[in-house]
Scaffold this motif. Sequence first.
Motif, mmCIF file in Angstrom:
data_model
loop_
_atom_site.group_PDB
_atom_site.id
_atom_site.type_symbol
_atom_site.label_atom_id
_atom_site.label_comp_id
_atom_site.label_asym_id
_atom_site.label_seq_id
_atom_site.Cartn_x
_atom_site.Cartn_y
_atom_site.Cartn_z
ATOM 1 N N TRP A 32 0.503 -0.871 0.184
ATOM 2 C CA TRP A 32 -0.186 0.300 -0.039
ATOM 3 C C TRP A 32 0.810 1.384 -0.734
ATOM 4 C CZ3 TRP A 32 -0.185 4.314 4.102
ATOM 5 C CH2 TRP A 32 -1.013 4.616 3.583
ATOM 6 N N ARG A 33 0.884 1.870 -1.259
ATOM 7 C CA ARG A 33 1.795 3.402 -1.117
ATOM 8 C C ARG A 33 0.974 4.694 -0.646
ATOM 9 N NH1 ARG A 33 3.245 3.401 -6.213
ATOM 10 N NH2 ARG A 33 4.361 5.379 -5.627
ATOM 11 N N LEU A 34 1.856 5.693 -0.113
ATOM 12 C CA LEU A 34 0.955 6.724 0.608
ATOM 13 C C LEU A 34 0.512 8.022 -0.303
ATOM 14 C CD1 LEU A 34 4.692 7.114 2.090
ATOM 15 C CD2 LEU A 34 2.856 6.842 3.280
ATOM 16 N N PRO A 35 -0.496 8.129 0.152
ATOM 17 C CA PRO A 35 -0.667 9.461 -1.113
ATOM 18 C C PRO A 35 -0.231 10.454 -1.405
ATOM 19 C CG PRO A 35 -2.548 8.659 0.250
ATOM 20 C CD PRO A 35 -0.725 8.448 0.662
ATOM 21 N N GLU A 36 0.079 10.659 -2.748
ATOM 22 C CA GLU A 36 0.956 11.951 -3.114
ATOM 23 C C GLU A 36 0.248 13.428 -2.561
ATOM 24 O OE1 GLU A 36 0.317 12.272 -7.452
ATOM 25 O OE2 GLU A 36 1.645 10.241 -8.258
ATOM 26 N N LYS A 37 -0.054 13.238 -2.013
ATOM 27 C CA LYS A 37 -0.863 14.865 -1.256
ATOM 28 C C LYS A 37 0.024 14.617 0.018
ATOM 29 C CE LYS A 37 -5.121 13.119 0.309
ATOM 30 N NZ LYS A 37 -6.251 13.444 0.270
ATOM 31 N N VAL A 38 0.055 13.103 1.082
ATOM 32 C CA VAL A 38 0.887 13.180 2.050
ATOM 33 C C VAL A 38 2.520 13.235 1.487
ATOM 34 C CG1 VAL A 38 2.260 11.622 3.766
ATOM 35 C CG2 VAL A 38 -0.558 11.473 2.624
ATOM 36 N N LEU A 39 2.793 12.971 0.557
ATOM 37 C CA LEU A 39 4.549 13.411 0.640
ATOM 38 C C LEU A 39 4.442 15.026 -0.036
ATOM 39 C CD1 LEU A 39 5.051 11.037 -2.637
ATOM 40 C CD2 LEU A 39 5.664 11.033 -0.183
ATOM 41 N N PHE A 40 2.998 15.964 -0.411
ATOM 42 C CA PHE A 40 3.234 17.231 -1.371
ATOM 43 C C PHE A 40 3.056 18.199 0.408
ATOM 44 C CE2 PHE A 40 3.360 16.747 -6.086
ATOM 45 C CZ PHE A 40 3.901 17.347 -5.940
ATOM 46 N N LEU A 41 2.506 17.034 1.096
ATOM 47 C CA LEU A 41 2.252 17.959 2.456
ATOM 48 C C LEU A 41 2.967 18.295 3.357
ATOM 49 C CD1 LEU A 41 -1.821 17.200 2.903
ATOM 50 C CD2 LEU A 41 -1.101 19.669 2.779
ATOM 51 N N SER A 42 3.875 17.366 3.390
ATOM 52 C CA SER A 42 5.132 17.134 4.439
ATOM 53 C C SER A 42 6.292 18.373 3.436
ATOM 54 C CB SER A 42 5.686 16.410 4.212
ATOM 55 O OG SER A 42 5.930 15.361 2.938
ATOM 56 N N ALA A 43 6.116 18.328 2.265
ATOM 57 C CA ALA A 43 6.989 19.413 1.641
ATOM 58 C C ALA A 43 6.160 20.873 1.817
ATOM 59 C CB ALA A 43 6.777 19.032 0.647
ATOM 60 N N LEU A 44 5.154 20.658 1.640
ATOM 61 C CA LEU A 44 4.328 22.381 2.061
ATOM 62 C C LEU A 44 4.467 22.778 3.476
ATOM 63 C CD1 LEU A 44 1.361 21.908 0.060
ATOM 64 C CD2 LEU A 44 3.062 23.909 -0.127
ATOM 65 N N ALA A 45 5.289 21.637 4.634
ATOM 66 C CA ALA A 45 4.961 22.155 6.103
ATOM 67 C C ALA A 45 6.222 22.253 6.712
ATOM 68 C CB ALA A 45 4.861 20.824 7.132
ATOM 69 N N GLY A 46 7.367 22.354 5.591
ATOM 70 C CA GLY A 46 8.392 22.357 5.752
ATOM 71 C C GLY A 46 9.296 21.794 5.304
ATOM 72 N N SER A 48 10.174 20.950 1.881
ATOM 73 C CA SER A 48 10.739 20.426 0.818
ATOM 74 C C SER A 48 12.414 20.629 0.380
ATOM 75 C CB SER A 48 10.269 22.075 -0.035
ATOM 76 O OG SER A 48 11.547 23.507 -0.085
ATOM 77 N N VAL A 49 13.112 20.982 0.725
ATOM 78 C CA VAL A 49 14.117 20.268 0.783
ATOM 79 C C VAL A 49 14.491 19.140 0.887
ATOM 80 C CG1 VAL A 49 16.489 20.874 1.661
ATOM 81 C CG2 VAL A 49 15.145 22.384 1.415
ATOM 82 N N GLY A 50 14.054 18.149 2.544
ATOM 83 C CA GLY A 50 14.469 16.750 2.921
ATOM 84 C C GLY A 50 13.368 16.101 1.026
ATOM 85 N N ALA A 51 12.142 16.217 1.166
ATOM 86 C CA ALA A 51 11.439 15.695 -0.268
ATOM 87 C C ALA A 51 12.354 15.761 -0.858
ATOM 88 C CB ALA A 51 9.887 16.215 0.082
ATOM 89 N N LEU A 52 12.997 17.019 -1.970
ATOM 90 C CA LEU A 52 13.703 17.317 -2.770
ATOM 91 C C LEU A 52 14.826 16.221 -2.783
ATOM 92 C CD1 LEU A 52 13.270 20.623 -3.973
ATOM 93 C CD2 LEU A 52 13.539 18.849 -5.238
ATOM 94 N N LEU A 53 15.955 16.092 -2.278
ATOM 95 C CA LEU A 53 17.162 15.109 -1.498
ATOM 96 C C LEU A 53 16.504 13.458 -1.773
ATOM 97 C CD1 LEU A 53 19.135 17.246 1.548
ATOM 98 C CD2 LEU A 53 19.700 16.824 -0.955
ATOM 99 N N GLY A 54 15.148 13.133 -1.308
ATOM 100 C CA GLY A 54 14.950 12.285 -0.628
ATOM 101 C C GLY A 54 14.072 11.695 -2.562
ATOM 102 N N MET A 55 13.493 12.469 -3.302
ATOM 103 C CA MET A 55 13.341 12.498 -4.911
ATOM 104 C C MET A 55 14.524 12.040 -5.166
ATOM 105 S SD MET A 55 10.729 15.158 -5.620
ATOM 106 C CE MET A 55 10.919 14.400 -7.037
ATOM 107 N N GLY A 56 15.556 11.996 -4.973
ATOM 108 C CA GLY A 56 16.841 12.622 -5.541
ATOM 109 C C GLY A 56 17.412 10.826 -5.047
#
Length: 93
Positions: A32-46, A48-56
């Motif tokens: 079962w996957r995390l909804p994409e909105k959870v990933l975006f909300l974690s970035a919006l909450a502050g 974004s750098v961690g999300a970009l680093l995680g993507m890479g």
Amino acid sequence: MSAGVLLWILGWNVAAFCLMGVDKWKAKHGRWRLPEKVLFLSALAGGSVGALLGMGFFRHKTRHWTFRLGMPAILILQVAALTAWTYWDVFLR
């Protein structure tokens, strides 16, 4: 900038990075996957750098244009907001 704000940003960046890793692991194992909105909300909450680093780092969501454009856009907006908030007195003069 206060220590509380720095802790908030650090916490959400670690969380966003980990969420990217968890979602990648789940994708590879057919779970079962995390909804994409959870990933975006974690970035919006502050986080974004961690999300970009995680993507890479995990090579996750790098083909999705919403993530390739959305995460950097969130980062740019957050840097602008943080800069404005930090130098609010300078902007008011």
